[in-house]
Design an enzyme around this catalytic site. Sequence first.
Site: not given
Ligand SMILES: Cc1cc2nc3c(=O)[nH]c(=O)nc-3n(C[C@H](O)[C@H](O)[C@H](O)COP(=O)(O)O)c2cc1C
Length: 408
Positions: A55, A160, A186, A195, A282, A306
């Site tokens: 995940y 959210y 976000t 995914r 974001k 994201h």
């Molecule tokens: C497992 C996972 C869960 C995420 N969940 C959220 C979330 O709940 N809310 C959100 O704004 N971004 C979420 N993101 C995006 C991250 O905040 C961020 O934008 C992203 O991980 C940046 O890329 P990187 O993992 O390559 O550093 C998630 C990313 C991952 C990998």
Amino acid sequence: MNEMIPGQLDPHIQGSAFRNEAGESPKPSTMKNMTCIEDLRRVARRKVPRAFFGYAEAGSYSGETLRANRADLERVKLRQRVLVDVSARNTSTMILGESSALPIALAPIGIGGLQRGNGEILACRAAHAAGIPYTLGTMAICSIEDVAAAVEKPFWFQLYVMRDRGFARSLVERAAAAKCSALVLTVDLQVLGQRHADIKNGLSVPPSLKIKNLINMATKPGWVCRMLAGKRWTFGNVAGHVTGKEGVKALSEWIAHQFDPTLNWKDVEWIRSIWPGKLIIKGILDVEDAKLATKTGAAAIVVSNHGGRQLDGAMSSVSMLPRIAEAVGSEIEVMFDGGIRSGQDVMRALALGARSCLIGRAYIYGLGAGGQAGVATAIEIIRKELDITMALTGVRSINEIDRSVLIS
Ligand SMILES: Cc1cc2nc3c(=O)[nH]c(=O)nc-3n(C[C@H](O)[C@H](O)[C@H](O)COP(=O)(O)O)c2cc1C
């Protein structure tokens, strides 16, 4: 941990950042060979059940944008400079008007608390001990109140905006009551990206973990024990706050129907009107949207796709960063995320116009590998890399970093 790398630790992260959840210093052997984020990733892959590690790793659909985030960062080349006195270097900076030991903050990660029991609390403690901001996600396992009760400093809360606007308003009010110091709105998840791995692993709606996943979990006794000890394994910010929805199945169904495709700029105005503090938008990946964001009164935007988990086929974050920073950087604070796995990557993003970066998977690997000490290690790895990279590019402070550190 202090014993692990004698004399090399930043004073910001000595002490509690290197204590595990039980308040003990972890055994030197636990983390001492972790010299890069990839090391943490490998250990996390071993310790975290396959479904949850998958995940964290995955991108949407074919993973094109996920891969582009990394590949495009690596294409940005740094300029080696010599014979500059770089003996006095400083990695600290200001983020949203507050001092931060590093130009990074921890990104919101949904169900991060399934990488390790009480994961969000551990990550927040590590971030605070390192002197950097932490963002708690709406979809966290630990609730706003859980984290607020477990840490001493304010953290950021990511929102959210659900279809149920009453619930969205209550989240904003809870974040204000917990004295969160910024709201991260976000905007790139108006529908959920798909995914493949999550569906195959049963992380679907409703969740239906397959027998093979349950067997795999049984092979991770450390993870199981910590989850049981942590006592939190549902959506902490939602459970108990939505009438008639109890249990992970009912909650996940409710949540899946709450992402709102009608979300638009008027909603941002509404959030602005009910949130008294600093607002960060974001998920901006387009110059036009960045310009619209400057009109909302938000303090900052995060250039982000994201982490490659939403629009597959979108441009990498880093390829859009310079255009966006050029268009709006003088009007609004530009933050960046997507693909950061090292201090060199942080330097690249700053050079291309970001004022600071969010890191996502880089710290999530640390969390899975070693809990609070693992997140602290991830932050320390990036700090050291940034510091050395500053020296070798001839800069002494974060505000000296600009395009001149890059090969044009
Ligand atoms: C497992 C996972 C869960 C995420 N969940 C959220 C979330 O709940 N809310 C959100 O704004 N971004 C979420 N993101 C995006 C991250 O905040 C961020 O934008 C992203 O991980 C940046 O890329 P990187 O993992 O390559 O550093 C998630 C990313 C991952 C990998």
